[in-house]
Design an enzyme around this catalytic site. Structure first.
Site, PDB file in Angstrom:
ATOM      1  N   THR A 113     -13.751   7.098   6.090  1.00  0.00           N
ATOM      2  CA  THR A 113     -12.387   6.934   5.604  1.00  0.00           C
ATOM      3  C   THR A 113     -11.419   7.032   6.786  1.00  0.00           C
ATOM      4  O   THR A 113     -11.840   7.093   7.943  1.00  0.00           O
ATOM      5  CB  THR A 113     -12.083   7.934   4.456  1.00  0.00           C
ATOM      6  OG1 THR A 113     -10.812   7.605   3.895  1.00  0.00           O
ATOM      7  CG2 THR A 113     -12.084   9.382   4.916  1.00  0.00           C
ATOM      8  N   LYS A 124     -12.321   3.818  10.121  1.00  0.00           N
ATOM      9  CA  LYS A 124     -12.984   2.623   9.576  1.00  0.00           C
ATOM     10  C   LYS A 124     -13.170   1.505  10.599  1.00  0.00           C
ATOM     11  O   LYS A 124     -14.143   0.754  10.517  1.00  0.00           O
ATOM     12  CB  LYS A 124     -12.198   2.085   8.371  1.00  0.00           C
ATOM     13  CG  LYS A 124     -12.372   2.906   7.102  1.00  0.00           C
ATOM     14  CD  LYS A 124     -11.663   2.224   5.940  1.00  0.00           C
ATOM     15  CE  LYS A 124     -12.151   2.760   4.612  1.00  0.00           C
ATOM     16  NZ  LYS A 124     -11.679   1.963   3.469  1.00  0.00           N
ATOM     17  N   ASP A 149     -15.756  -2.419   0.287  1.00  0.00           N
ATOM     18  CA  ASP A 149     -14.457  -2.351  -0.401  1.00  0.00           C
ATOM     19  C   ASP A 149     -14.148  -3.643  -1.168  1.00  0.00           C
ATOM     20  O   ASP A 149     -13.684  -3.607  -2.309  1.00  0.00           O
ATOM     21  CB  ASP A 149     -13.327  -2.099   0.607  1.00  0.00           C
ATOM     22  CG  ASP A 149     -13.251  -0.641   1.041  1.00  0.00           C
ATOM     23  OD1 ASP A 149     -13.679   0.234   0.257  1.00  0.00           O
ATOM     24  OD2 ASP A 149     -12.762  -0.382   2.151  1.00  0.00           O
ATOM     25  N   ARG A 166       2.286  -9.481  10.069  1.00  0.00           N
ATOM     26  CA  ARG A 166       0.952  -8.960   9.717  1.00  0.00           C
ATOM     27  C   ARG A 166       0.258  -9.901   8.740  1.00  0.00           C
ATOM     28  O   ARG A 166      -0.949 -10.116   8.809  1.00  0.00           O
ATOM     29  CB  ARG A 166       1.081  -7.578   9.061  1.00  0.00           C
ATOM     30  CG  ARG A 166       1.091  -6.440  10.050  1.00  0.00           C
ATOM     31  CD  ARG A 166       1.099  -5.118   9.305  1.00  0.00           C
ATOM     32  NE  ARG A 166      -0.184  -4.437   9.357  1.00  0.00           N
ATOM     33  CZ  ARG A 166      -0.440  -3.313   8.693  1.00  0.00           C
ATOM     34  NH1 ARG A 166       0.483  -2.769   7.916  1.00  0.00           N
ATOM     35  NH2 ARG A 166      -1.606  -2.732   8.798  1.00  0.00           N
ATOM     36  N   GLY A 177      -6.748   0.615 -10.551  1.00  0.00           N
ATOM     37  CA  GLY A 177      -7.392   0.632  -9.239  1.00  0.00           C
ATOM     38  C   GLY A 177      -8.553   1.599  -9.088  1.00  0.00           C
ATOM     39  O   GLY A 177      -9.278   1.547  -8.085  1.00  0.00           O
TER      40      GLY A 177
HETATM   41  P1  ATR Z   1      -4.177   0.273   3.867  1.00  0.00           P
HETATM   42  O1  ATR Z   1      -5.293   0.381   4.838  1.00  0.00           O
HETATM   43  O2  ATR Z   1      -4.281   1.241   2.726  1.00  0.00           O
HETATM   44  O3  ATR Z   1      -3.938  -1.120   3.407  1.00  0.00           O
HETATM   45  P2  ATR Z   1      -2.004   0.090   5.751  1.00  0.00           P
HETATM   46  O4  ATR Z   1      -2.865  -0.684   6.687  1.00  0.00           O
HETATM   47  O5  ATR Z   1      -1.119   1.142   6.313  1.00  0.00           O
HETATM   48  O6  ATR Z   1      -2.878   0.807   4.652  1.00  0.00           O
HETATM   49  O7  ATR Z   1      -1.120  -0.957   4.897  1.00  0.00           O
HETATM   50  C1  ATR Z   1      -0.178  -0.534   3.976  1.00  0.00           C
HETATM   51  C2  ATR Z   1       0.448  -1.759   3.293  1.00  0.00           C
HETATM   52  O8  ATR Z   1       1.514  -1.291   2.449  1.00  0.00           O
HETATM   53  C3  ATR Z   1       1.079  -2.743   4.273  1.00  0.00           C
HETATM   54  O9  ATR Z   1       1.030  -4.041   3.730  1.00  0.00           O
HETATM   55  C4  ATR Z   1       2.527  -2.226   4.324  1.00  0.00           C
HETATM   56  O10 ATR Z   1       3.469  -3.185   4.742  1.00  0.00           O
HETATM   57  P3  ATR Z   1       3.826  -3.362   6.318  1.00  0.00           P
HETATM   58  O11 ATR Z   1       2.699  -4.173   6.894  1.00  0.00           O
HETATM   59  O12 ATR Z   1       5.107  -4.060   6.332  1.00  0.00           O
HETATM   60  O13 ATR Z   1       3.895  -1.956   6.883  1.00  0.00           O
HETATM   61  C5  ATR Z   1       2.736  -1.866   2.889  1.00  0.00           C
HETATM   62  N1  ATR Z   1       3.842  -0.918   2.740  1.00  0.00           N
HETATM   63  C6  ATR Z   1       3.788   0.422   2.955  1.00  0.00           C
HETATM   64  N2  ATR Z   1       5.011   0.988   2.733  1.00  0.00           N
HETATM   65  C7  ATR Z   1       5.837  -0.032   2.383  1.00  0.00           C
HETATM   66  C8  ATR Z   1       7.221  -0.114   2.015  1.00  0.00           C
HETATM   67  N3  ATR Z   1       8.001   0.982   1.967  1.00  0.00           N
HETATM   68  N4  ATR Z   1       7.726  -1.343   1.700  1.00  0.00           N
HETATM   69  C9  ATR Z   1       6.941  -2.438   1.732  1.00  0.00           C
HETATM   70  N5  ATR Z   1       5.642  -2.433   2.070  1.00  0.00           N
HETATM   71  C10 ATR Z   1       5.089  -1.248   2.390  1.00  0.00           C
END
Ligand code: ATR
Length: 277
Positions: free
Chosen positions: A65, A69, A106, A161, A244
């Site tokens: 985790t 990863k 996943d 991204r 989920g």
């Molecule tokens: P995970 O591995 O769980 O996917 P992550 O890589 O940190 O975690 O990705 C989190 C996702 O949630 C991303 O798409 C992020 O958007 P950004 O790429 O713009 O950071 C999104 N996310 C998290 N907080 C957000 C917020 N307040 N508003 C919009 N998108 C958010």
């Protein structure tokens, strides 16, 4: 010969939040298997040596985790195609000779979860709209394309991204801005939230669902709360919704089967055991 216990665990930093020990613990009890599944709090600088010593202690495999990863791919002796494609691994298995194989379950867990609650469903049924472009989105997009999804529309706060994912996965992925969501909502067979928005303690997910129709299946990979605001709004629109929690449960199946030798069931008793605080 020293006696070797049947051992597996989850490695992370932090790791106390992980529900995997409860999940695997339930299966071990249910199937009467004399094994143990333990959380292992390991920092990045000790990761390599820890993964090398574990098979000598009797470990058959390890779940991975946050934040390891991606790093485990460099340490593993072999990497499955799907883990290489996603660029991360969540399930490590030691071979009889102690070699380390890295896999990512996943995406398959995501597909199996929807299929369990939507018998006969296939991603090939139509375009999907995916919110987010983080690690979870990589697994989801990869699995959707693998399952025959004709088009994945990707929307993310940070557009760059999402574009990086499109460059990685190819022309079936299309990137749009949040403001364009209403334009595609009527046409998607599946809507998936892979962001952390809507999770307990995080900001709410703001999305204009006016044009969502009952034909779209809606899935949130957030499972705390189980019925997110997105799923509630989709239900009000007449949509079939899938929460989920099942993705977490299904991604654990291949590891348990490889390490402990029994293919475990994902059912209501498991859900209750994992949710039980
Ligand atoms: P995970 O591995 O769980 O996917 P992550 O890589 O940190 O975690 O990705 C989190 C996702 O949630 C991303 O798409 C992020 O958007 P950004 O790429 O713009 O950071 C999104 N996310 C998290 N907080 C957000 C917020 N307040 N508003 C919009 N998108 C958010």
């Amino acid at each position: 010969m020293t006696e070797k216990l049947l051992l597996a665990g989850v490695i992370g930093d932090p790791v106390a939040h992980s529900r995997s020990p409860r999940l695997h613990g339930h299966w071990l009890r249910r199937y009467g298997i004399e094994g143990h599944y333990v959380p292992l709090h390991v920092s990045r600088d000790r990761l390599h040596e820890t993964l090398r010593i574990l098979p000598e202690l009797g470990f058959k495999g390890i779940n991975v985790t946050i934040p390891h990863k991606e790093a485990v791919l460099q340490i593993a002796d072999s990497v499955t195609d799907r883990a290489a494609l996603i660029g991360a691994a969540n399930t490590l298995t030691y071979t009889a000779k102690g070699m380390l194989q890295a896999d990512n379950t996943d995406g398959a867990g995501f597909i199996e979860n929807i299929r369990q609650y939507t018998p006969g469903w296939s991603a090939s049924e139509g375009p999907a709209l995916v919110l987010g472009a983080g690690g979870a989105a990589r697994a989801v997009v990869s699995a959707l394309l693998q399952d025959g999804c004709p088009e994945v529309v990707l929307v993310n706060r940070t557009r760059a991204r999402a574009e990086a994912l499109r460059d990685h996965f190819g022309a079936k992925v299309q990137v749009l801005d949040w403001t364009q969501i209403p334009d595609v909502l009527e046409d998607v067979a599946l809507l998936v939230n892979t962001t952390s928005l809507g999770m307990t303690g995080k900001q709410p997910l703001h999305i204009d669902l006016d044009r969502l129709t009952a034909q779209t299946i809606v899935n949130d990979i957030v499972y705390s709360p189980l019925r997110t605001a997105l799923l509630q709004a989709a239900t009000a629109k007449g949509c079939h919704t899938v929460d989920g929690l099942g993705m977490l449960l299904h991604q654990a199946v291949p590891g348990f089967e490889r390490w402990f030798g029994t293919k475990p069931a994902v059912d209501d008793a498991l859900r209750a055991a994992v949710l039980d605080e």
